[in-house]
Design an enzyme around this catalytic site. Structure first.
Site, short mmCIF file in Angstrom:
data_model
loop_
_atom_site.label_atom_id
_atom_site.label_comp_id
_atom_site.label_asym_id
_atom_site.label_seq_id
_atom_site.Cartn_x
_atom_site.Cartn_y
_atom_site.Cartn_z
N CYS A 193 24.40 -6.50 -10.59
CA CYS A 193 23.05 -6.30 -11.09
C CYS A 193 22.94 -4.99 -11.86
O CYS A 193 23.85 -4.17 -11.89
CB CYS A 193 22.08 -6.27 -9.91
SG CYS A 193 22.27 -4.77 -8.93
N CYS B 69 24.77 -10.54 -2.06
CA CYS B 69 24.41 -10.84 -3.45
C CYS B 69 25.62 -11.30 -4.26
O CYS B 69 25.47 -11.82 -5.36
CB CYS B 69 23.77 -9.62 -4.12
SG CYS B 69 24.89 -8.21 -4.21
N ASP C 185 27.87 -9.43 -5.62
CA ASP C 185 28.28 -8.48 -6.67
C ASP C 185 29.59 -7.77 -6.28
O ASP C 185 29.85 -7.53 -5.11
CB ASP C 185 27.18 -7.44 -6.90
CG ASP C 185 25.96 -8.08 -7.55
OD1 ASP C 185 26.07 -9.23 -7.99
OD2 ASP C 185 24.91 -7.42 -7.61
N CYS D 140 22.75 -1.32 -3.71
CA CYS D 140 23.59 -1.41 -4.92
C CYS D 140 24.35 -0.09 -5.11
O CYS D 140 25.51 -0.10 -5.53
CB CYS D 140 22.74 -1.70 -6.14
SG CYS D 140 21.52 -3.01 -5.86
#
Ligand code: FES
Length: 127
Positions: free
Chosen positions: A60, A35, A37, A104
């Site tokens: 996110c 992603c 991140d 995450c």
């Protein structure tokens, strides 16, 4: 049921301990290649206790909420406990994350471990 718990939304909207510590004793930075991140964790350590912690997360909502909650869970805690913090514990403290968002919370666990490794490297101390 709402996608995100109220705790996730709260920590996303009002993240705790955002920022950096210039004279941090340990700094860890990790990223998720899929992603893109990135999470950076700064630790201030005295007498084997995390006396201050700050984070910067470019990611996110779940990553921001996970970092925020993780900092709350380790602040004031001894390193022997901090190193055992799992992403599962972070997600549970947030009253859960959707399955596809569990990765995450892994960033938070990894960022803390990376900061602890940095601290060990700098000081030569074993945790
Ligand atoms: Fe990348 Fe959440 S989607 S950490």
């Amino acid at each position: 049921m709402a996608l995100y718990s109220e705790k996730v939304m709260d920590h996303f909207r009002n993240p705790r301990n955002v920022g950096r510590i210039e004279d941090a004793d340990g700094v860890g930075e990790v990223g998720n290649a899929k992603c893109g991140d990135i999470m950076k964790m700064y630790l201030k350590i005295e007498n084997d206790v995390v006396v201050d912690v700050k984070f910067e997360t470019f990611g996110c909502a779940s990553a921001v909420a996970s970092s925020s909650m993780a900092t709350e869970l380790i602040k004031g805690r001894p390193l022997s406990e901090v190193k055992k913090l799992t992403n599962k514990a972070v997600a549970e403290a947030l009253d859960g994350l959707p399955d596809y968002k569990m990765h995450c919370s892994v960033l938070a666990e990894e960022a803390i471990l990376s900061a602890l490794e940095d601290y060990q490297k700098k000081t030569g101390k074993k945790i």
